[in-house]
Design a protein around this motif. Structure first.
Motif, PDB file in Angstrom:
ATOM      1  N   VAL A 101       0.858  -1.177   0.000  1.00  0.00           N
ATOM      2  CA  VAL A 101       0.000   0.000   0.000  1.00  0.00           C
ATOM      3  C   VAL A 101       0.891   1.222   0.000  1.00  0.00           C
ATOM      4  O   VAL A 101       1.798   1.343   0.829  1.00  0.00           O
ATOM      5  CB  VAL A 101      -0.928   0.014   1.229  1.00  0.00           C
ATOM      6  N   GLU A 102       0.616   2.127  -0.947  1.00  0.00           N
ATOM      7  CA  GLU A 102       1.445   3.324  -1.090  1.00  0.00           C
ATOM      8  C   GLU A 102       0.806   4.468  -0.326  1.00  0.00           C
ATOM      9  O   GLU A 102      -0.376   4.765  -0.494  1.00  0.00           O
ATOM     10  CB  GLU A 102       1.590   3.683  -2.560  1.00  0.00           C
ATOM     11  N   SER A 103       1.598   5.147   0.499  1.00  0.00           N
ATOM     12  CA  SER A 103       1.111   6.278   1.274  1.00  0.00           C
ATOM     13  C   SER A 103       2.224   7.299   1.404  1.00  0.00           C
ATOM     14  O   SER A 103       3.246   7.033   2.067  1.00  0.00           O
ATOM     15  CB  SER A 103       0.627   5.802   2.656  1.00  0.00           C
ATOM     16  N   ARG A 104       2.051   8.465   0.751  1.00  0.00           N
ATOM     17  CA  ARG A 104       3.000   9.576   0.817  1.00  0.00           C
ATOM     18  C   ARG A 104       4.393   9.151   0.373  1.00  0.00           C
ATOM     19  O   ARG A 104       5.391   9.471   1.014  1.00  0.00           O
ATOM     20  CB  ARG A 104       3.050  10.159   2.226  1.00  0.00           C
ATOM     21  N   GLY A 105       4.448   8.426  -0.696  1.00  0.00           N
ATOM     22  CA  GLY A 105       5.732   8.026  -1.254  1.00  0.00           C
ATOM     23  C   GLY A 105       6.370   6.838  -0.583  1.00  0.00           C
ATOM     24  O   GLY A 105       7.461   6.431  -0.974  1.00  0.00           O
ATOM     25  N   ILE A 106       5.766   6.279   0.451  1.00  0.00           N
ATOM     26  CA  ILE A 106       6.310   5.119   1.162  1.00  0.00           C
ATOM     27  C   ILE A 106       5.433   3.928   0.851  1.00  0.00           C
ATOM     28  O   ILE A 106       4.200   3.995   0.923  1.00  0.00           O
ATOM     29  CB  ILE A 106       6.360   5.370   2.681  1.00  0.00           C
ATOM     30  N   LEU A 107       6.062   2.814   0.513  1.00  0.00           N
ATOM     31  CA  LEU A 107       5.352   1.587   0.203  1.00  0.00           C
ATOM     32  C   LEU A 107       5.351   0.700   1.435  1.00  0.00           C
ATOM     33  O   LEU A 107       6.410   0.241   1.878  1.00  0.00           O
ATOM     34  CB  LEU A 107       6.014   0.880  -0.985  1.00  0.00           C
TER      35      LEU A 107
END
Length: 722
Positions: A101-107
């Motif tokens: 899950v991608e959130s604010r550029g972090i996977l």
């Protein structure tokens, strides 16, 4: 176990350290082909190490959930593009039950069951899912034709068990969270299912023909086709087609589950909706409910020019040289010029004709004529005018409601009377030669006074009569009578009557009906008899017959709200028993009411009545003696009477709008009278002296036609005496 695990970890890091060298070699070998390729070989490698290697190859940052444990196997026999490494890695994680899950550029790498609870890209109904492969996405689908709630069971098996699909019924929307590749497949499935149904209604406008006539024709045709194609005893929903005419827009409304039948209908209507070559067509319209003669008069009145309601011809009308308006019906003394210079006499109510045309010419438009024998109307007019008239006829030729009237005539009479009197008499000196006094008191009629009873003791009236007799005397001119010296009479009478008449009547809306239940009695209105010895014609009497009984005459009118307007005449008459032998003729008691009332459907209303209370008190007495205290009662005759009459007329109308209600009411009353006949038959059974001669009885209702009474016959078991 620890040794082998450390050995695998060492081999993994060794492969990672050597990977740039091999990748560089592969890159050098493939630059000539213009690609950037790598070779991935992970055999039973820990997820932590694989994540680190993929991060170095793709340049992405990963955040590993502590619950993510296990090994990964990725083997590529040939070099693959560097851009495909991330997709291959996602597929490998999906096989192990994990998702990214991608959130604010972090996977974030988390268990698949928690992926739907984390932030993921969301796409609206008008957006396409971006990205592919095994990436978690949320897509909103808005359905146009099908129900979102009903389509959920179809798509649920296609969704990953750990992901969700939800329907929102208010705006017919689906919310699906799943992998991007599966969302693309679901989108195609929804597009294929969410299509207009073949059963949705279609509208076919008509330009020339009448929608009512076309609807009757095609309904008959398609009904016969469905009957031939369907298996006997079975129904085929795909063969059913519903066709309704809309007279306002002159269009056909059709609906069917079979699109091919709708296509056939369109082609057939297109062939029928063509202009005619003649200026005026002749049409015959058979009426179902209305009376053709009255409808024809109404149609003629619509297009009279006398009222200023001229019919302007529409532009492009197929009729030619017909004038601008319709002419009124000819009167009996009117001569109408016809082409050729001749004249013709037209009778009142003759066919309506257009100006400039012969009134009875078959090719000339404007004829409106009723045929009473077949209850049909013949119309000759151009198509636009005929369509207008046809629409009016369709509305007028509707089933008229009926009204079932129940009249309740209730009469309660109570009469109380009392008599008491003392009478004295002494007739001893009537037949004596000596001078002796005689006399007495005498009150009441012949059956009440002391002298009348002395003449004829059998004429004693009702009540208690007590007397004292002093022998028999001979009265000149009368004969022997009793010498009654004292008569005491006492009478108390208490009578009551409770009469209920319930005449009922069924009639059509706005039509007068009448019912008479009673006798037709003769009344002498004049007579002539012989006088003396004169020679005159034979004596005679003139007699007029009159209905005596219960009469109900009523005319109902039903309003749009269900209220019934009733014009009523109710009469209850009877012959006075005391006047039957009157030489001048009997006396009739008559109670009638005539009114105009408004009553709601099924409600009871009182329309009239009489409440009367009569009290009479009479005293006959001897002057002076009758006024004495205590002793005065011996010289008095008292009568008291009280008559109380309560007469009320109630009415209850019931509106019957269709045949089902009429049959239901008929069946109820039919069964009731059959039950009364059964009760009457049981009274005459069980006698060993008198034979059972049988009695008539209504036949049972026909079983094949609900509500339809059977037909009695001499061979019918129900009609035969039992």
């Amino acid at each position: 176990m620890n040794v082998s695990r450390h050995a695998r970890t060492a081999l993994f890091y060794l492969s990672v350290l050597l990977m740039p060298v091999s990748t560089w070699a592969a890159d050098a070998a493939s630059r000539a082909r213009g690609g950037d390729v790598v070779t991935l070989n992970f055999v039973n490698a820990d997820i932590e190490g694989v994540v680190k290697a993929v991060g170095e190859i793709t340049g992405k940052n990963f955040l590993l959930d502590p619950r993510v444990k296990g090994t990964v196997n990725i083997i590529s026999a040939k070099p693959i593009s560097r851009s495909l490494v991330y997709d291959v890695f996602l597929s490998a994680l999906r096989l192990q039950g994990f998702a990214v899950v991608e959130s604010r550029g972090i996977l974030k790498i988390i268990p698949e069951s928690d992926a739907k609870l984390n932030t993921s890209p969301t796409f609206g109904p008008d957006e396409k899912v971006r990205g592919a492969g095994d990436q978690i996405r949320t897509q909103v689908f808005t359905l146009k034709y099908e129900s979102a709630v009903q389509i959920v069971p179809i798509l649920r098996p296609l969704i990953t068990p750990n992901n969700t699909i939800t329907a929102y019924a208010n705006n017919n929307t689906l919310v699906v969270t799943d992998y991007a590749s599966n969302l693309q497949r679901i989108e195609k499935i929804i597009d294929s299912i969410d299509q207009p149904s073949g059963s949705d209604g279609i509208v076919i406008p008509l330009k020339h023909a009448s929608a009512l006539d076309i609807a009757q024709t095609v309904n008959r045709l398609f009904a016969e086709q469905a009957q031939v194609q369907a298996t006997p005893g079975a129904t085929d929903a795909t063969q059913k087609i519903v066709i309704v005419a809309d007279t306002r827009s002159n269009s056909l409304l059709a609906r069917s589950d079979n699109p091919s039948r709708l296509a056939k209908l369109r082609s057939l209507v297109a062939l029928l909706d063509t202009p005619t070559s003649a200026a005026g067509n002749m049409h015959v319209i058979f009426l179902k409910n209305a009376e053709a003669v009255k409808i024809a008069e109404t149609l003629r009145a619509i297009y009279q020019t006398g009222g200023g309601a001229a019919l302007q011809r529409p532009a492009g009308s197929p009729a030619t040289a017909l004038g601008a308006s319709l002419a009124p019906p000819f009167s009996a003394a009117t001569s109408q010029s016809v082409p050729g210079g001749s004249t013709s006499q037209a009778q009142m109510g003759s066919p309506l004709s257009f100006t400039g045309q012969a009134p009875l010419a078959a090719t000339g438009p404007g004829i409106i004529q009723a045929d009473a024998a077949t209850n049909s109307i013949i119309i000759t007019a151009p198509d636009p005018i005929y369509n207008d008239l046809r629409a009016v006829i369709e509305k007028l030729d509707s089933r008229r409601a009926q009204v079932y009237i129940e009249a309740l005539i209730v009469e309660v009479n109570a009469s109380k009377a009392a008599e008491f009197g003392v009478q004295w008499q002494d007739l001893s000196g009537v037949n004596s030669n000596n001078v002796q006094p005689f006399g007495g008191t005498n009150f009441g009629g012949a059956g009440q006074n002391i002298f009348g009873i002395a003449q004829n003791p059998a004429s004693t009236g009702q009540g208690l009569s007590v007397g004292v007799i002093k022998g028999v005397i001979n009265v000149p001119g009368i004969g022997q009578i009793l010498n009654m010296g004292l008569l005491v009479r006492a009478l108390q009478r208490d009578t009551s009557a409770n009469i209920l008449s319930t005449p009922t009547l069924l009639t059509t809306d706005n039509e007068e009906a009448r019912i008479v239940v009673g006798q037709n009695l003769p009344f002498i209105t004049g007579q002539y008899a012989l006088s003396g010895a004169a020679t005159t014609p034979t004596p005679f009497q003139t007699i007029q017959r009159q209905d005596v009984g219960v009469q109900l005459r009523i005319k109902p009118q039903i309003s749009a709200g269900g209220t019934v307007r009733l014009q009523i005449y109710q009469e209850v008459s009877s012959v006075d028993p005391a006047s039957v032998n009157n030489s001048a003729g009997p006396t009739t008691n008559k109670r009638s009411v005539e009114s105009l009332v408004l009553v709601d459907d099924g409600q009871i209303a009182v329309i009239g009545g009489l409440i009367q209370d009569n009290v009479s008190d009479a005293v006959s007495k001897v002057p002076v003696l009758g006024d004495l205290p205590l002793l005065g009662g011996l010289f008095q005759y008292k009568t008291r009477a009280r008559t109380k009459t309560n007469l009320l007329v109630f009415l209850r109308p019931t509106v019957l709008r269709d045949g089902v209600q009429v049959n239901s009411l008929t069946t109820e009353r039919y069964d009731y009278i059959r039950g009364e006949q059964d009760k009457a038959r049981t009274l005459g059974t069980g006698s060993h002296v008198l034979p059972d001669v049988g009695s008539p009885r209504l036949p049972p209702l026909a079983p094949n036609v609900p509500g339809a009474p059977g037909v009695p016959g001499v061979d019918s078991p129900a009609a035969a005496p039992k």
